[in-house]
Motif scaffolding. Sequence first.
Motif, mmCIF file in Angstrom:
data_model
loop_
_atom_site.group_PDB
_atom_site.id
_atom_site.type_symbol
_atom_site.label_atom_id
_atom_site.label_comp_id
_atom_site.label_asym_id
_atom_site.label_seq_id
_atom_site.Cartn_x
_atom_site.Cartn_y
_atom_site.Cartn_z
ATOM 1 N N ARG A 248 0.861 -1.187 0.000
ATOM 2 C CA ARG A 248 0.000 0.000 0.000
ATOM 3 C C ARG A 248 0.892 1.231 0.000
ATOM 4 O O ARG A 248 1.815 1.335 0.817
ATOM 5 C CB ARG A 248 -0.907 0.002 1.240
ATOM 6 N N ILE A 249 0.642 2.105 -0.948
ATOM 7 C CA ILE A 249 1.448 3.325 -1.053
ATOM 8 C C ILE A 249 0.777 4.416 -0.232
ATOM 9 O O ILE A 249 -0.320 4.870 -0.561
ATOM 10 C CB ILE A 249 1.609 3.768 -2.528
ATOM 11 N N GLU A 250 1.434 4.817 0.843
ATOM 12 C CA GLU A 250 0.885 5.836 1.736
ATOM 13 C C GLU A 250 1.252 7.228 1.236
ATOM 14 O O GLU A 250 2.373 7.465 0.791
ATOM 15 C CB GLU A 250 1.466 5.630 3.146
ATOM 16 N N GLY A 251 0.269 8.132 1.297
ATOM 17 C CA GLY A 251 0.548 9.505 0.883
ATOM 18 C C GLY A 251 -0.002 9.830 -0.488
ATOM 19 O O GLY A 251 0.104 10.963 -0.967
ATOM 20 N N THR A 252 -0.613 8.825 -1.153
ATOM 21 C CA THR A 252 -1.285 9.104 -2.420
ATOM 22 C C THR A 252 -2.678 9.629 -2.100
ATOM 23 O O THR A 252 -3.234 9.337 -1.048
ATOM 24 C CB THR A 252 -1.385 7.827 -3.283
ATOM 25 N N GLU A 300 14.143 -1.616 -2.879
ATOM 26 C CA GLU A 300 14.050 -1.352 -1.436
ATOM 27 C C GLU A 300 12.943 -2.184 -0.800
ATOM 28 O O GLU A 300 13.087 -2.683 0.314
ATOM 29 C CB GLU A 300 13.786 0.139 -1.178
ATOM 30 N N ILE A 301 11.835 -2.333 -1.512
ATOM 31 C CA ILE A 301 10.719 -3.128 -0.985
ATOM 32 C C ILE A 301 11.093 -4.611 -0.990
ATOM 33 O O ILE A 301 10.901 -5.325 -0.010
ATOM 34 C CB ILE A 301 9.439 -2.882 -1.821
ATOM 35 N N GLY A 302 11.642 -5.081 -2.121
ATOM 36 C CA GLY A 302 12.078 -6.468 -2.227
ATOM 37 C C GLY A 302 10.917 -7.455 -2.247
ATOM 38 O O GLY A 302 9.767 -7.107 -2.527
ATOM 39 N N LEU A 303 11.239 -8.704 -1.921
ATOM 40 C CA LEU A 303 10.228 -9.775 -1.912
ATOM 41 C C LEU A 303 9.528 -9.808 -0.556
ATOM 42 O O LEU A 303 9.720 -10.726 0.239
ATOM 43 C CB LEU A 303 10.893 -11.133 -2.192
ATOM 44 N N ASN A 304 8.726 -8.793 -0.288
ATOM 45 C CA ASN A 304 8.023 -8.748 0.999
ATOM 46 C C ASN A 304 6.989 -9.866 1.083
ATOM 47 O O ASN A 304 6.156 -10.029 0.193
ATOM 48 C CB ASN A 304 7.340 -7.389 1.192
ATOM 49 N N LYS A 305 7.048 -10.647 2.145
ATOM 50 C CA LYS A 305 6.112 -11.769 2.307
ATOM 51 C C LYS A 305 4.771 -11.286 2.864
ATOM 52 O O LYS A 305 3.735 -11.866 2.592
ATOM 53 C CB LYS A 305 6.705 -12.828 3.254
ATOM 54 N N GLN A 306 4.815 -10.241 3.681
ATOM 55 C CA GLN A 306 3.600 -9.720 4.307
ATOM 56 C C GLN A 306 3.169 -8.428 3.604
ATOM 57 O O GLN A 306 3.963 -7.776 2.928
ATOM 58 C CB GLN A 306 3.847 -9.431 5.801
ATOM 59 N N ILE A 308 2.575 -4.657 3.315
ATOM 60 C CA ILE A 308 3.284 -3.549 3.966
ATOM 61 C C ILE A 308 2.774 -2.208 3.435
ATOM 62 O O ILE A 308 2.132 -2.144 2.390
ATOM 63 C CB ILE A 308 4.817 -3.630 3.751
ATOM 64 N N THR A 309 3.080 -1.156 4.181
ATOM 65 C CA THR A 309 2.757 0.204 3.755
ATOM 66 C C THR A 309 4.068 0.960 3.551
ATOM 67 O O THR A 309 4.938 0.948 4.416
ATOM 68 C CB THR A 309 1.897 0.919 4.816
#
Length: 320
Positions: A248-252, A300-306, A308-309
């Motif tokens: 989720r992109i915060e600030g949009t 920077e985000i990478g392979l996030n398993k959960q 994230i914001t």
Amino acid sequence: EEEENELGELPNVKGKPILRIAPFPSGALHLGNAKTFLLNAIYAEKYKGKLILVMDDTIGSIEKPIEKEAYKLIIEALKWLKIKYDKKVIYKSDRLEIYYKYAEELIKRDKAYVCHCSADELREMRVQGKECACRQFPVDIQMKRWKDMFEAREGEATLRIKTDMKHPNPAFRDRVLFKISEREHPRVGKKYSVWPTLEMSWSIDDHLLRITHIIRGNDLMIESDMEKYIWDIFKWKEIEIIHTGFVRIEGTEAKISKSKAREDVKSGKFIGWDDPRTWSIQSLERRGIRAESIREFVKEIGLNKQDITVPIDSLYAINR
């Protein structure tokens, strides 16, 4: 402690991996789509592997139809993002006869059946763990019912896979593999009326295209399970599947949504797909965001398993 912005290793890499990106052409790519596609592209580059572009243009739904202009918008965005893929673009809408062949093979193996029950009836049977009466017909009758599907009207029949009706996840029980749609397709018109679901088309294509690694979102867990189930029926080698969490992109200003943006572009509320409010790749270019910045942002985000914001300011900071 600062982390180096390099992606971790892919599991079980032997030789040069083959990955794929599969945009659904219902509109322009947005920042969320780009994250998954860039992960695939960066890993293909990292291991000097191959990346295949597959237009995932099965018929879609009434709520999310295919848009003719989206094919061009997607190619433009991938080019701008410097995503290098195999020269031959594959269109699922060109591969219907291949999917039919494997559907018939599943019927012959008594692993699929044609169902005339309504969605409500099937939903009730799934909850109760009861088998549908359509499932009991022998293979020769199932094959005839399959042939009859091509003359049937929308909603009259589906092809379903046979699973354990006591499976712990009701959603996994006898899932739909093919459905009837009378809508016109932007590329093939009304040539076909029987269309595969995502898991049916992908279980076949991932095998035939010799894909070694699939990177996809957590929202496709059940589809991944179904792919594995079909591979097992055909005794095909299982492919490495890596699921990543939603970002989720915060600030949009609003939720990034291709469907919502499509509505606003069509209604004239937005000036086009490069309107900054769509958060499409075209709009990011117009904002002055560089392709390299988006690539770094994804690393920077990478392979996030959960799920994230991530603040949009992170992208702006990288861009500066």
